[in-house]
Design a protein around this motif. Structure first.
Motif, PDB file in Angstrom:
ATOM      1  N   GLY A 191      -4.732  -0.769  -7.662  1.00 38.45           N
ATOM      2  CA  GLY A 191      -6.043  -0.343  -7.188  1.00 38.45           C
ATOM      3  C   GLY A 191      -5.926   0.898  -6.327  1.00 38.45           C
ATOM      4  N   ARG A 192      -7.023   1.611  -6.213  1.00 36.83           N
ATOM      5  CA  ARG A 192      -7.069   2.796  -5.363  1.00 36.83           C
ATOM      6  C   ARG A 192      -8.180   2.620  -4.339  1.00 36.83           C
ATOM      7  NH1 ARG A 192      -8.703   8.733  -7.628  1.00 36.83           N
ATOM      8  NH2 ARG A 192     -10.752   7.702  -7.652  1.00 36.83           N
TER       9      ARG A 192
ATOM     10  N   ALA B  14      -9.628 -20.988  -3.118  1.00 39.39           N
ATOM     11  CA  ALA B  14      -9.522 -20.656  -4.546  1.00 39.39           C
ATOM     12  C   ALA B  14      -8.410 -19.642  -4.812  1.00 39.39           C
ATOM     13  CB  ALA B  14     -10.855 -20.141  -5.090  1.00 39.39           C
ATOM     14  N   HIS B  15      -7.347 -19.673  -3.997  1.00 36.47           N
ATOM     15  CA  HIS B  15      -6.212 -18.761  -4.147  1.00 36.47           C
ATOM     16  C   HIS B  15      -6.642 -17.291  -4.092  1.00 36.47           C
ATOM     17  CE1 HIS B  15      -4.638 -22.590  -5.712  1.00 36.47           C
ATOM     18  NE2 HIS B  15      -3.494 -22.178  -5.184  1.00 36.47           N
ATOM     19  N   SER B  16      -7.683 -17.035  -3.295  1.00 38.10           N
ATOM     20  CA  SER B  16      -8.080 -15.646  -3.059  1.00 38.10           C
ATOM     21  C   SER B  16      -7.268 -15.079  -1.905  1.00 38.10           C
ATOM     22  CB  SER B  16      -9.578 -15.556  -2.752  1.00 38.10           C
ATOM     23  OG  SER B  16      -9.904 -16.281  -1.568  1.00 38.10           O
ATOM     24  N   VAL B  17      -7.151 -13.752  -1.891  1.00 39.43           N
ATOM     25  CA  VAL B  17      -6.376 -13.051  -0.877  1.00 39.43           C
ATOM     26  C   VAL B  17      -7.234 -11.941  -0.297  1.00 39.43           C
ATOM     27  CG1 VAL B  17      -4.347 -11.613  -0.435  1.00 39.43           C
ATOM     28  CG2 VAL B  17      -4.169 -13.568  -1.997  1.00 39.43           C
ATOM     29  N   HIS B  18      -7.380 -11.918   1.007  1.00 40.81           N
ATOM     30  CA  HIS B  18      -8.068 -10.848   1.723  1.00 40.81           C
ATOM     31  C   HIS B  18      -7.106 -10.283   2.759  1.00 40.81           C
ATOM     32  CE1 HIS B  18     -11.297 -13.514   0.256  1.00 40.81           C
ATOM     33  NE2 HIS B  18     -12.115 -12.475   0.300  1.00 40.81           N
ATOM     34  N   VAL B  19      -6.725  -9.044   2.608  1.00 43.53           N
ATOM     35  CA  VAL B  19      -5.815  -8.396   3.548  1.00 43.53           C
ATOM     36  C   VAL B  19      -6.539  -7.221   4.192  1.00 43.53           C
ATOM     37  CG1 VAL B  19      -3.635  -7.165   3.851  1.00 43.53           C
ATOM     38  CG2 VAL B  19      -3.784  -9.055   2.209  1.00 43.53           C
ATOM     39  N   GLU B  20      -6.562  -7.182   5.514  1.00 45.13           N
ATOM     40  CA  GLU B  20      -7.158  -6.066   6.242  1.00 45.13           C
ATOM     41  C   GLU B  20      -6.043  -5.083   6.602  1.00 45.13           C
ATOM     42  OE1 GLU B  20      -9.771  -7.281   9.365  1.00 45.13           O
ATOM     43  OE2 GLU B  20     -10.623  -8.920   8.177  1.00 45.13           O
ATOM     44  N   VAL B  21      -5.972  -4.006   5.851  1.00 50.95           N
ATOM     45  CA  VAL B  21      -4.917  -3.006   6.025  1.00 50.95           C
ATOM     46  C   VAL B  21      -5.309  -2.061   7.161  1.00 50.95           C
ATOM     47  CG1 VAL B  21      -3.554  -1.214   4.895  1.00 50.95           C
ATOM     48  CG2 VAL B  21      -4.423  -3.159   3.555  1.00 50.95           C
ATOM     49  N   GLN B  22      -4.367  -1.778   8.055  1.00 53.01           N
ATOM     50  CA  GLN B  22      -4.606  -0.910   9.204  1.00 53.01           C
ATOM     51  C   GLN B  22      -3.487   0.117   9.329  1.00 53.01           C
ATOM     52  OE1 GLN B  22      -4.742  -4.018  12.229  1.00 53.01           O
ATOM     53  NE2 GLN B  22      -6.979  -3.861  12.328  1.00 53.01           N
ATOM     54  N   GLY B  23      -3.721   1.116  10.182  1.00 54.04           N
ATOM     55  CA  GLY B  23      -2.686   2.086  10.502  1.00 54.04           C
ATOM     56  C   GLY B  23      -2.513   3.207   9.503  1.00 54.04           C
ATOM     57  N   LEU B  24      -3.523   3.476   8.707  1.00 53.21           N
ATOM     58  CA  LEU B  24      -3.463   4.552   7.717  1.00 53.21           C
ATOM     59  C   LEU B  24      -4.137   5.809   8.261  1.00 53.21           C
ATOM     60  CD1 LEU B  24      -4.373   2.442   4.544  1.00 53.21           C
ATOM     61  CD2 LEU B  24      -2.086   3.007   5.424  1.00 53.21           C
ATOM     62  N   GLU B  25      -3.990   6.907   7.539  1.00 52.84           N
ATOM     63  CA  GLU B  25      -4.611   8.170   7.919  1.00 52.84           C
ATOM     64  C   GLU B  25      -6.062   8.216   7.432  1.00 52.84           C
ATOM     65  OE1 GLU B  25      -3.232  10.655   9.789  1.00 52.84           O
ATOM     66  OE2 GLU B  25      -1.627   9.181  10.079  1.00 52.84           O
ATOM     67  N   PRO B  26      -6.932   8.889   8.160  1.00 48.13           N
ATOM     68  CA  PRO B  26      -8.341   8.952   7.737  1.00 48.13           C
ATOM     69  C   PRO B  26      -8.557   9.866   6.534  1.00 48.13           C
ATOM     70  CG  PRO B  26      -7.994  10.268   9.707  1.00 48.13           C
ATOM     71  CD  PRO B  26      -6.704   9.545   9.449  1.00 48.13           C
ATOM     72  N   LEU B  27      -9.579   9.534   5.780  1.00 49.87           N
ATOM     73  CA  LEU B  27     -10.125  10.367   4.709  1.00 49.87           C
ATOM     74  C   LEU B  27      -9.067  10.796   3.704  1.00 49.87           C
ATOM     75  CD1 LEU B  27     -12.965  11.332   4.021  1.00 49.87           C
ATOM     76  CD2 LEU B  27     -12.455  13.517   5.120  1.00 49.87           C
ATOM     77  N   ARG B  28      -8.337   9.801   3.190  1.00 48.67           N
ATOM     78  CA  ARG B  28      -7.390  10.102   2.123  1.00 48.67           C
ATOM     79  C   ARG B  28      -7.222   8.867   1.242  1.00 48.67           C
ATOM     80  NH1 ARG B  28      -1.255  10.324   2.222  1.00 48.67           N
ATOM     81  NH2 ARG B  28      -1.840   9.372   0.240  1.00 48.67           N
ATOM     82  N   PRO B  29      -6.829   9.076  -0.025  1.00 49.02           N
ATOM     83  CA  PRO B  29      -6.669   7.951  -0.951  1.00 49.02           C
ATOM     84  C   PRO B  29      -5.320   7.255  -0.781  1.00 49.02           C
ATOM     85  CG  PRO B  29      -6.268  10.009  -2.095  1.00 49.02           C
ATOM     86  CD  PRO B  29      -6.687  10.371  -0.705  1.00 49.02           C
ATOM     87  N   TYR B  30      -5.325   5.966  -1.073  1.00 49.18           N
ATOM     88  CA  TYR B  30      -4.110   5.161  -1.095  1.00 49.18           C
ATOM     89  C   TYR B  30      -4.161   4.257  -2.324  1.00 49.18           C
ATOM     90  CZ  TYR B  30      -3.388   6.589   3.766  1.00 49.18           C
ATOM     91  OH  TYR B  30      -3.202   7.326   4.909  1.00 49.18           O
ATOM     92  N   TYR B  31      -2.992   3.708  -2.659  1.00 41.52           N
ATOM     93  CA  TYR B  31      -2.875   2.817  -3.807  1.00 41.52           C
ATOM     94  C   TYR B  31      -2.310   1.486  -3.334  1.00 41.52           C
ATOM     95  CZ  TYR B  31      -3.623   7.177  -6.233  1.00 41.52           C
ATOM     96  OH  TYR B  31      -4.159   8.366  -6.649  1.00 41.52           O
ATOM     97  N   TYR B  32      -2.757   0.416  -3.959  1.00 40.47           N
ATOM     98  CA  TYR B  32      -2.336  -0.910  -3.512  1.00 40.47           C
ATOM     99  C   TYR B  32      -2.101  -1.816  -4.715  1.00 40.47           C
ATOM    100  CZ  TYR B  32      -7.233  -2.182  -4.399  1.00 40.47           C
ATOM    101  OH  TYR B  32      -8.451  -2.377  -4.995  1.00 40.47           O
TER     102      TYR B  32
ATOM    103  N   VAL C 275       0.860  -1.176   0.000  1.00 40.97           N
ATOM    104  CA  VAL C 275       0.000   0.000   0.000  1.00 40.97           C
ATOM    105  C   VAL C 275       0.900   1.230   0.000  1.00 40.97           C
ATOM    106  CG1 VAL C 275      -1.747   1.320   1.252  1.00 40.97           C
ATOM    107  CG2 VAL C 275      -1.857  -1.185   1.205  1.00 40.97           C
ATOM    108  N   ALA C 276       0.650   2.150  -0.923  1.00 42.95           N
ATOM    109  CA  ALA C 276       1.497   3.331  -1.095  1.00 42.95           C
ATOM    110  C   ALA C 276       0.651   4.590  -1.109  1.00 42.95           C
ATOM    111  CB  ALA C 276       2.309   3.230  -2.379  1.00 42.95           C
ATOM    112  N   GLU C 277       1.307   5.711  -0.926  1.00 41.86           N
ATOM    113  CA  GLU C 277       0.588   6.979  -0.958  1.00 41.86           C
ATOM    114  C   GLU C 277       0.473   7.543  -2.371  1.00 41.86           C
ATOM    115  OE1 GLU C 277       2.663   9.720   1.531  1.00 41.86           O
ATOM    116  OE2 GLU C 277       4.259  10.091   0.070  1.00 41.86           O
ATOM    117  N   ASP C 278       1.140   6.896  -3.336  1.00 40.43           N
ATOM    118  CA  ASP C 278       1.094   7.383  -4.716  1.00 40.43           C
ATOM    119  C   ASP C 278       1.004   6.202  -5.667  1.00 40.43           C
ATOM    120  OD1 ASP C 278       3.798   6.758  -3.915  1.00 40.43           O
ATOM    121  OD2 ASP C 278       4.400   7.465  -5.886  1.00 40.43           O
TER     122      ASP C 278
END
Length: 519
Positions: free
Chosen positions: A133-134, A103-121, A81-84
């Motif tokens: 993805g954004r 089925a080789h699916s991946v679910h990651v619960e990302v934590q510790g980010l700042e509120p109300l802003r976009p991130y890229y993954y 996860v990146a800021e740009d």
């Protein structure tokens, strides 16, 4: 072929249509190149945003329509996860295993980010990198928020058209996307511009192949990659008109249980939902609350898994149909529930008490009373909808009347049509208090043939101000502390992947006023 509730209602067969078209143009985020052997043919997705994170999802599937997606061994996946978008500053990263069991699916619960802003993954596996993805975090609970924009979609049948509504939705840059259910259709029916991988899904392989095939739609992939999604479901994720462990064709309960287990597992494997939603046998918790600062609280509900069976069925039809009110005392049974007692116990203590500007109920279908008649002209109720479970609806509206949220909105799908209605304290008295406003979004592609019948009902339903099932599309909502604005976005055609959208209707609800105004 399993019949649809719209066909039951109207008695009309599906039209026969065919169309050929070129693939849609490339959008900014998240589209796979569809090279056989590429692990990320199904794209990426995010969901359930909170103030410090969100869920990110992908599924490794180099051959997406193969029973196992073309994968056999457990595979290590790196997530970032990146800021740009260029990933010059990676903020969060980790590794997880994609296993055959899921089925080789991946679910990651990302934590510790700042509120109300976009991130890229993105994801990396076997030296290959996924599309980018954004996602956007939500504001802190109770924080002042100036605005929210979100798209609403429902009822997308792969065979009946291209999912081009998502192209226009992405172009309008929503903060999030709400899907109201019928994300897939388990059965083949209606006009077909392309073929489904399964025509009557029963097994885990069937449902996996359907979900994978739907995810290959370029516009749908782009929408998943553009913004986080909130999800509820309706019936076609499993089978038409199912109610708990009851099937409209009276399938034995153990077969229904096995079918539901397969459908829920495949749904989880293909959706950006949290690990707590991982199915336990034939049970999967999907209901939840979503909070967006002090602006909006949304109850995301499950109208299928826990409900009582439809009232007053016949020996040959265990699904939805209009039933004469006089012949069906079950309609008056206050113990019958659309949500089930467990979900009611979760919903009701907090419902309409959040102190947010806008209190929203997200549920699968038309919530308002719909006065209608059966084929013999008798006053009737549609036993698969809210009119078949009036006690649950009364409980919710009574809570709104007593707790007095500043603004109450109900959102629905399922009907393959747009609806705008007043939510009344007493539907038998048109002059009773209006408690809130309802909007139902039309289907992305699934067809309807009920326009004349719906129009003929309006005179008996003065609380319903608009209904139109002739076009497909989506809804775009802009929310501020002062007003709720919804645009009903209509596609010119769904038989061409690049077709444009226009705004068919626009409504505004001013804060503190329960009725919508056409703009």
């Amino acid at each position: 072929m399993i019949k649809s509730r719209r066909q039951i209602l109207t008695g009309l067969g599906a039209l026969s249509l065919a169309s050929c078209a070129t693939a849609p143009k490339t959008l900014q985020f998240g589209q796979s190149k569809f090279i056989l052997g590429d692990l990320f043919t199904l794209g990426v997705a995010s969901g359930d945003p909170v103030s410090d994170g969100f869920v990110i999802w992908t599924r490794l599937a180099p051959d997406p329509l193969a029973p196992n997606g073309g994968m056999t061994e457990a595979t290590q996946v790196t997530w970032q996860v990146a800021e740009d978008e260029s990933f010059s500053r990676i903020l969060k990263a980790g590794q997880t295993m994609a296993t055959p069991e899921w089925a080789h699916s991946v679910h990651v619960e990302v934590q510790g980010l700042e509120p109300l802003r976009p991130y890229y993954y993105r994801f990396i596996a076997n030296g290959l990198t996924s599309p980018v993805g954004r996602a956007k975090t939500a504001p802190v609970l109770g924080a002042a928020v100036d605005s929210l924009r979100f798209g609403i979609a429902s009822c997308q049948h792969f065979e009946q058209g291209f999912f081009n509504a998502y192209n226009d939705m992405v172009a309008n840059d929503p903060d999030l996307i709400l899907h109201m259910g019928d994300y897939i259709y388990e059965a083949s029916w209606g006009p077909q511009v392309r073929r489904q991988a399964a025509t009557d899904a029963m097994t885990l392989t069937d449902y996996r192949r359907l979900h994978a095939q739907y995810k290959t739609d370029k516009a749908l992939q782009a929408a998943h990659a553009h913004a986080p999604w909130l999800m509820i479901w309706d019936d076609h994720e499993v089978v038409n008109d199912y109610a708990g462990l009851n099937d409209e064709n009276y399938m034995p309960i153990e077969q229904v249980r096995a079918r539901r287990r397969a459908a829920y597992k495949a749904y989880y494997e293909h959706m950006p939902v949290r690990l707590r939603s991982q199915p336990q046998g034939d049970h999967m918790r999907l209901y939840d609350y979503f909070y967006y600062g002090n602006l909006m609280t949304m109850a995301l509900t499950d109208g299928r898994q826990y409900r009582d069976d439809q009232a007053c069925q016949t020996a040959t039809d265990g699904g939805g149909r209009p039933v004469s009110n006089a012949s069906c005392p079950e309609f008056l049974d206050k113990t019958r529930s659309m949500f089930g007692k467990e979900q009611e116990r979760w919903l009701m203590p907090s419902f309409a008490r959040s102190r947010a500007k806008w209190e929203v109920l997200a549920q699968p279908t038309l919530f308002s009373r719909l006065f209608q008649t059966d084929r013999d002209g008798n006053a009737a109720s549609w036993n698969d909808g809210w009119d078949g479970y009036p006690a649950t609806r009364d409980m919710i509206l009574d809570a709104v009347a007593q707790r007095k949220p500043e603004n109450f909105i109900s959102l629905g799908g399922d009907m393959h049509s747009w609806w705008q209605a007043d939510l009344k304290a007493d539907y038998n008295n048109p002059n009773s208090q209006t408690l809130g406003t309802e909007f139902v979004t039309t289907s992305v592609t699934a067809h309807s043939y009920s326009y004349s019948r719906f129009q003929s009902m309006l005179a008996d339903n003065p609380h319903i101000h608009f209904v139109d099932d002739r076009k497909r599309g989506y809804s775009l909502v802009n929310v501020t502390p002062e007003r709720w604005t919804i645009q009903m976005k209509e596609m010119s055609t769904i038989y061409e992947p690049e077709a444009p959208a226009v705004t068919a209707k626009k409504y505004i609800v001013e804060s503190g006023r329960a009725q919508a105004i056409e703009a």
